[in-house]
Design an enzyme around this catalytic site. Structure first.
Site, PDB file in Angstrom:
ATOM      1  N   TRP A 105       2.500   4.463   3.879  1.00 44.65           N
ATOM      2  CA  TRP A 105       1.712   4.759   5.059  1.00 44.65           C
ATOM      3  C   TRP A 105       2.449   4.260   6.291  1.00 44.65           C
ATOM      4  O   TRP A 105       3.361   3.448   6.181  1.00 44.65           O
ATOM      5  CB  TRP A 105       0.335   4.124   4.940  1.00 44.65           C
ATOM      6  CG  TRP A 105       0.287   2.646   5.169  1.00 44.65           C
ATOM      7  CD1 TRP A 105       0.699   1.663   4.314  1.00 44.65           C
ATOM      8  CD2 TRP A 105      -0.208   1.994   6.326  1.00 44.65           C
ATOM      9  NE1 TRP A 105       0.486   0.440   4.869  1.00 44.65           N
ATOM     10  CE2 TRP A 105      -0.074   0.602   6.094  1.00 44.65           C
ATOM     11  CE3 TRP A 105      -0.763   2.433   7.528  1.00 44.65           C
ATOM     12  CZ2 TRP A 105      -0.470  -0.335   7.029  1.00 44.65           C
ATOM     13  CZ3 TRP A 105      -1.165   1.492   8.455  1.00 44.65           C
ATOM     14  CH2 TRP A 105      -1.010   0.124   8.208  1.00 44.65           C
ATOM     15  N   ASP A 124       6.566  -0.326   0.253  1.00 45.21           N
ATOM     16  CA  ASP A 124       6.463  -1.439  -0.685  1.00 45.21           C
ATOM     17  C   ASP A 124       7.755  -1.542  -1.492  1.00 45.21           C
ATOM     18  O   ASP A 124       8.458  -0.548  -1.686  1.00 45.21           O
ATOM     19  CB  ASP A 124       5.305  -1.221  -1.663  1.00 45.21           C
ATOM     20  CG  ASP A 124       3.945  -1.324  -0.982  1.00 45.21           C
ATOM     21  OD1 ASP A 124       3.866  -1.935   0.103  1.00 45.21           O
ATOM     22  OD2 ASP A 124       2.962  -0.799  -1.543  1.00 45.21           O
TER      23      ASP A 124
END
Lengths: 178, 402
Positions: A105, A124
Site C-alpha cells: 500500500w 514489507d
C-alpha cells in the site's frame, strides 16, 4: 470525489506503474543481461581472489534529514509495523535473507527539508518471523482493510514466494505526490 | 565487667543447637505422645480435564495474535466468573476468530499453517474442536488465501444457523470461501471484487463494505453458492471511512462508525442495502473524542446499550486505545454514561445474558479485565492471557447449563 483527489490518484497510479516497469519485464531482463555482459567482459581482468563486497543498506538521500530508526522519521507517517532500519535493513532496504513484498500500500508524507509531499511505498520484508524491534504505528491516511491500496492493517507479504511471514516494513520513496 | 564475649565459632555452634532443637520440636510437637504421622501420599494417575459440553454465559474466547511470533496464534478460553483459564487452542499463523456454533458445543477454527513453521508449504484449514475436550477433530481444507490482518469478527463469520462458514480471502484479489459446516465440506470460492467483510443480515444473506464507500448485498443459496446483489449509493466519504468492525443491532441492521466518530445505521430492506440513520457519537459535548482500538464497540441486545472505547485524539488515531467507555441508548441515539477506565483498552465486548459482564483488554497487556457494565468498575483481572489480545468473543448462550 473532487478533481484534485482524482489528480492525486492518477499521479499515484502513474508513479506506481513506472516503478513496476523499472523493476520487472523486458527492461529488467535486458538490464540483467547487460550486467552479466559487463561482468563477463571485466571479470578476466580482475584479480582471481577478491574480498566479497557487502551490499549495505541504502542510506538516506542527501536532501533528507532524520533518524530512520526513530518512529518520527518523516517517511513513516503512514506506517504500522517494525522498522526495517532497526532490523538489519534501512528505510529502503530489506534485512539479509528476507524477500521484499512486490505489492503493497502507499501513503503520502511531506519531507520537512524540501517541503514537498512524496508517495511512499510501505513494502514489507518477508520470510522470517517478526523482527520485534522499533514497532511504529502512525497511520496517516490509513484506511480499513476493504480499501486495501491504502490499508496498513494487511500483511502485504502475500505476494512473495516466502509466504505470509512478516518481518519488518520499509518506506520507499516512489516520487513526488504533487 | 561483663563476661568474656564468646568466639564466633561458639556463637555459630550455639545457633545450630538452637535451630536443631526448634526443628525437633516441630517434627515431634508432643514428644510424650505416640508419634502420629499423616497418611502417606497415594500414587496418582495423570488425567486430562474435560469441560462442560457447551459454553457457559460467562465463558469467553480471546484472540492472541502473538504479534512478535505470529506462527503461534492462540485462542484462550476463560471463565470470567471464576477468573480462571479453562483451556487454549493453538491456531497457527495470523490467527483470526473462532467460529462458535449456535449450540455452543463446537468451535470451528480457520487457521493457516506452514510446513516449516514460518516457511514451506502453506495450508489453510478449518479445524473443529468440541468444547468438551478442546482437541483437534475433523478438518476441512480451504484455499490458502485467508486474509492476514489485525483480526475482526466479520472477516470469518458463520451463518446464523451455523450451516455455513464464510472466509474472507485477500490475495489481493478479494474472494469468499464457503464451507458447509455439518457436511464438513468445502463448497466453493466466490469473487467479491472491490468489497470485503461479511456482515450477516439474514439466514442466507450478508452485507459487504466496498472500497468506494458503498455497501453491497451478498445472497447465498441453500447449497452455499454466493451471488452478488444490490449495491447502495456511496454512504461513506473517502476522507472518513467506516471501520470494518461494526456491531449488529438487529437481525438485518448494523451500526457502523467512521474514524471521525459518526454512527451510521444501515441494513438490508427488500434485498437492498438501506441507510437508516446517522448520528454523532460525540453528541454536543464530546468534541475532540473519537472511537478507536482493535475492537472498539460492543452491543448488548437485551438492553439495547452500546459500549464504545473513546479516546481524546484527532485524525489518524483510529487505532488508539480508549481511556473511557461511552454508553449509549441506540434506539434513542443518546449517550447514557461515560465510564473512565483505570487503564486504556483496545478491545471491548459484553456477555449476552441478562446480568452481563463487560470485558476489556489492551493489546500487549496479556490481561482480560472483567467489569461491571453499569459503572465500568473492575470486578476481576485475569492476567497472563497471551500477549497481543485482539478479538474478544463472549459465549453466544445466555442461559447456563449443568
Amino acid at each position: 470525489m473532487n478533481r484534485p483527489d482524482m489528480n492525486r490518484i492518477d499521479r499515484i497510479t502513474e508513479i506506481m506503474a513506472r516503478s513496476a516497469a523499472r523493476n520487472s519485464s523486458r527492461r529488467s531482463f535486458f538490464g540483467r543481461l547487460g550486467a552479466w555482459l559487463t561482468v563477463g567482459t571485466v571479470a578476466p581482468l580482475l584479480p582471481v581472489s577478491r574480498a566479497y563486497a557487502a551490499k549495505g543498506p541504502q542510506a538516506l538521500q542527501p536532501q533528507e534529514q532524520g533518524d530512520p530508526t526513530s518512529c518520527d522519521y518523516w517517511r513513516y507517517c503512514g506506517i504500522d509495523g517494525f522498522l526495517c532500519a532497526c532490523c538489519g535493513g534501512s528505510a529502503s532496504s530489506c534485512p539479509p535473507g528476507t524477500e521484499p513484498s512486490p505489492i503493497t500500500w502507499v501513503g503520502t508524507c511531506r519531507n520537512p527539508v524540501d517541503g514537498r509531499a512524496y508517495i511512499i511505498s510501505y513494502n514489507d520484508c518477508c520470510g522470517k518471523a517478526a523482527c520485534g524491534r522499533c514497532q511504529c504505528g502512525r497511520d496517516e491516511g490509513a484506511t480499513p482493510t476493504y480499501q486495501p491500496s491504502t490499508s496498513n492493517d494487511l500483511d502485504w507479504c502475500l505476494g512473495t514466494q516466502a509466504g505470509i511471514a512478516y518481518h519488518c516494513s520499509t518506506s520507499v520513496v516512489l516520487g513526488p505526490a504533487d | 565487667m561483663s563476661a568474656q564475649p564468646k568466639s564466633g565459632r561458639d556463637l555459630h555452634r550455639a545457633a545450630l543447637a538452637a535451630l536443631h532443637g526448634a526443628a525437633m520440636a516441630l517434627a515431634h510437637p508432643a514428644a510424650a505422645d505416640t508419634p502420629t504421622r499423616p497418611p502417606v501420599l497415594q500414587p496418582e494417575t495423570l488425567s486430562v480435564v474435560e469441560l462442560k459440553d457447551r459454553m457457559q454465559p460467562h465463558w469467553v474466547w480471546i484472540n492472541d495474535i502473538s504479534f512478535n511470533h505470529m506462527s503461534d496464534g492462540r485462542a484462550y478460553l476463560v471463565d470470567a466468573d471464576a477468573g480462571t483459564m479453562l483451556g487454549m487452542i493453538s491456531a497457527g499463523n495470523g490467527h483470526g476468530v473462532v467460529q462458535i456454533l449456535p449450540d455452543g458445543k463446537t468451535v470451528a477454527v480457520p487457521a493457516t499453517f506452514y510446513s516449516r513453521g514460518m516457511r514451506g508449504k502453506r495450508e489453510d484449514v478449518i479445524t473443529f474442536y468440541a468444547i468438551r475436550d478442546l482437541a483437534p477433530g475433523a478438518e476441512v481444507s480451504i484455499p490458502p488465501k485467508r486474509i492476514q490482518t489485525i483480526p475482526f469478527l466479520n472477516a470469518e463469520p458463520l451463518t446464523d444457523d451455523g450451516r455455513f462458514s464464510l472466509i474472507y480471502n485477500f490475495t489481493p484479489e478479494q474472494t469468499i470461501s464457503v464451507v458447509d459446516i455439518p457436511a464438513r465440506k468445502f463448497v466453493g470460492e466466490f469473487a467479491t471484487p472491490g468489497c470485503g467483510a461479511m456482515h450477516m443480515t439474514g439466514p442466507r444473506q450478508f452485507m459487504m463494505q466496498c472500497a468506494d464507500g458503498s455497501l453491497q448485498v451478498g445472497q447465498m443459496s441453500e447449497d452455499g453458492q454466493i451471488t452478488l446483489g444490490a449495491t447502495s449509493a456511496t454512504l461513506f466519504r473517502p476522507e472518513d471511512p467506516a471501520s470494518e468492525r461494526p456491531v449488529r443491532i438487529a437481525p438485518a441492521r448494523y451500526l457502523f462508525f467512521t474514524y471521525a466518530g459518526e454512527a451510521v445505521e444501515a441494513g438490508v430492506k427488500a434485498d437492498r442495502p438501506a441507510l437508516i440513520a446517522r448520528w454523532s457519537l460525540q453528541g454536543t459535548d464530546g468534541a475532540g473524542w473519537r472511537p478507536g482500538g482493535t475492537q472498539p464497540m460492543a452491543y448488548h441486545t437485551a438492553s439495547g446499550r452500546l459500549y464504545v472505547l473513546m479516546h481524546k485524539g484527532g485524525p489518524n488515531t483510529q487505532k488508539e486505545p480508549g481511556s473511557e467507555i461511552w454508553v449509549y441508548d441506540v434506539a434513542k441515539h443518546i449517550r447514557l454514561a461515560r465510564l473512565p477506565l483505570d487503564h486504556p483498552a483496545s478491545s471491548v465486548a459484553i456477555s449476552a445474558d441478562a446480568a452481563p459482564l463487560l470485558y476489556t483488554a489492551l493489546f500487549g497487556s496479556g490481561m482480560l479485565d472483567v467489569r461491571d457494565p453499569a459503572s465500568g468498575r473492575v470486578i476481576r483481572k485475569i492476567a497472563g492471557i497471551g500477549s497481543d489480545l485482539t478479538v474478544i468473543q463472549p459465549s453466544p448462550l445466555a442461559e447456563a447449563t449443568p
